[in-house]
Design a protein around this motif. Structure first.
Motif, PDB file in Angstrom:
ATOM      1  N   ALA A   4      -6.867  17.456 -89.547  1.00 11.72           N
ATOM      2  CA  ALA A   4      -7.430  18.671 -89.939  1.00 11.72           C
ATOM      3  C   ALA A   4      -6.400  19.880 -89.341  1.00 11.72           C
ATOM      4  CB  ALA A   4      -8.781  18.938 -89.219  1.00 11.72           C
ATOM      5  N   TRP A   5      -6.528  21.094 -90.040  1.00 12.57           N
ATOM      6  CA  TRP A   5      -5.807  22.161 -89.243  1.00 12.57           C
ATOM      7  C   TRP A   5      -6.906  23.169 -88.861  1.00 12.57           C
ATOM      8  CZ3 TRP A   5      -0.929  23.312 -88.630  1.00 12.57           C
ATOM      9  CH2 TRP A   5       0.076  22.421 -89.325  1.00 12.57           C
ATOM     10  N   VAL A  58     -10.171  25.004 -90.045  1.00 15.94           N
ATOM     11  CA  VAL A  58      -9.552  25.638 -91.518  1.00 15.94           C
ATOM     12  C   VAL A  58      -9.967  24.863 -92.549  1.00 15.94           C
ATOM     13  CG1 VAL A  58      -7.630  26.625 -92.455  1.00 15.94           C
ATOM     14  CG2 VAL A  58      -8.178  27.190 -90.273  1.00 15.94           C
ATOM     15  N   ALA A  59      -9.130  23.379 -92.338  1.00 20.31           N
ATOM     16  CA  ALA A  59      -9.183  22.454 -93.437  1.00 20.31           C
ATOM     17  C   ALA A  59      -9.390  21.090 -92.936  1.00 20.31           C
ATOM     18  CB  ALA A  59      -8.295  22.681 -94.580  1.00 20.31           C
ATOM     19  N   THR A  60      -9.928  20.091 -93.782  1.00 17.79           N
ATOM     20  CA  THR A  60      -9.845  18.673 -93.314  1.00 17.79           C
ATOM     21  C   THR A  60      -9.328  18.092 -94.719  1.00 17.79           C
ATOM     22  OG1 THR A  60     -12.092  18.464 -93.645  1.00 17.79           O
ATOM     23  CG2 THR A  60     -11.642  19.058 -91.697  1.00 17.79           C
ATOM     24  N   ALA A  88      -6.652  15.211 -85.254  1.00 18.43           N
ATOM     25  CA  ALA A  88      -7.008  14.052 -85.901  1.00 18.43           C
ATOM     26  C   ALA A  88      -8.698  14.057 -85.792  1.00 18.43           C
ATOM     27  CB  ALA A  88      -6.604  12.754 -85.659  1.00 18.43           C
ATOM     28  N   GLY A  89      -9.236  13.284 -86.621  1.00 16.61           N
ATOM     29  CA  GLY A  89     -10.787  13.213 -86.676  1.00 16.61           C
ATOM     30  C   GLY A  89     -11.266  12.431 -87.752  1.00 16.61           C
ATOM     31  N   TYR A  90     -12.674  12.679 -87.811  1.00 22.04           N
ATOM     32  CA  TYR A  90     -13.445  11.956 -88.697  1.00 22.04           C
ATOM     33  C   TYR A  90     -14.935  12.564 -89.021  1.00 22.04           C
ATOM     34  CZ  TYR A  90     -16.626  10.718 -84.551  1.00 22.04           C
ATOM     35  OH  TYR A  90     -17.170  10.850 -83.350  1.00 22.04           O
ATOM     36  N   TYR A  91     -15.157  11.965 -90.173  1.00 20.52           N
ATOM     37  CA  TYR A  91     -16.754  12.476 -90.399  1.00 20.52           C
ATOM     38  C   TYR A  91     -17.760  11.462 -90.333  1.00 20.52           C
ATOM     39  CZ  TYR A  91     -15.201  16.763 -93.179  1.00 20.52           C
ATOM     40  OH  TYR A  91     -14.586  17.733 -93.359  1.00 20.52           O
ATOM     41  N   ASN A 125     -20.827  15.760 -91.070  1.00 21.79           N
ATOM     42  CA  ASN A 125     -20.368  16.244 -89.695  1.00 21.79           C
ATOM     43  C   ASN A 125     -18.953  16.001 -89.450  1.00 21.79           C
ATOM     44  OD1 ASN A 125     -22.849  17.585 -89.163  1.00 21.79           O
ATOM     45  ND2 ASN A 125     -23.820  15.740 -88.505  1.00 21.79           N
ATOM     46  N   TRP A 126     -18.366  16.904 -88.939  1.00 20.47           N
ATOM     47  CA  TRP A 126     -16.743  16.720 -88.535  1.00 20.47           C
ATOM     48  C   TRP A 126     -16.724  16.387 -86.988  1.00 20.47           C
ATOM     49  CZ3 TRP A 126     -12.221  15.330 -89.947  1.00 20.47           C
ATOM     50  CH2 TRP A 126     -10.795  15.737 -89.225  1.00 20.47           C
TER      51      TRP A 126
END
Length: 121
Positions: free
Chosen positions: A35-36, A48-50, A97-100, A104-105
């Motif tokens: 993500a940003w 902003v975006a994923t 970094a991340g996950y859904y 939900n993010w």
């Protein structure tokens, strides 16, 4: 070692374009969505975006149609192409970094040092 390094920021006139890049360590890139985020002076950091590992993208409403997020799995980089920039896009931009989980993010909190984007009139 977990590492994120953002680059590509700078000063640009309104209406112009910039391309940001985030180099991520392979240990986090291959297993995570990326993500940003951005943080303007006096404001909270905002998503902003994923982009998922499968390449599915999502954008915040203020940047839809102007920004494009992409990832290069071989280079372990995630880029943000920003077009038609506005003064309100001025901020420090960070990747993470991340996950859904469902819709939900959730981000990991591996913040880099960020890169400054300044859009002038």
């Amino acid at each position: 070692q977990v590492r994120l390094v953002e680059s590509g920021g700078g000063l640009v006139q309104a209406g112009g374009s910039l391309r940001l890049s985030c180099a991520a360590s392979r240990s986090i890139f291959s297993m995570n969505a990326m993500a940003w985020y951005r943080q303007a002076p006096g404001k909270q950091r905002e998503l902003v975006a994923t982009i998922t590992t499968a390449g599915r993208t999502n954008y915040a409403d203020p940047v839809k149609g102007r920004f494009t997020i992409s990832r290069d799995n071989a280079k372990t980089t995630v880029d943000l192409q920003m077009n038609s920039l506005k003064s309100e896009d001025t901020a420090v931009y960070y990747c993470d970094a991340g996950y859904y989980s469902g819709s939900n993010w959730y981000n990991r909190g591996f913040w880099g040092q960020g890169t400054q984007v300044t859009v002038s009139w």
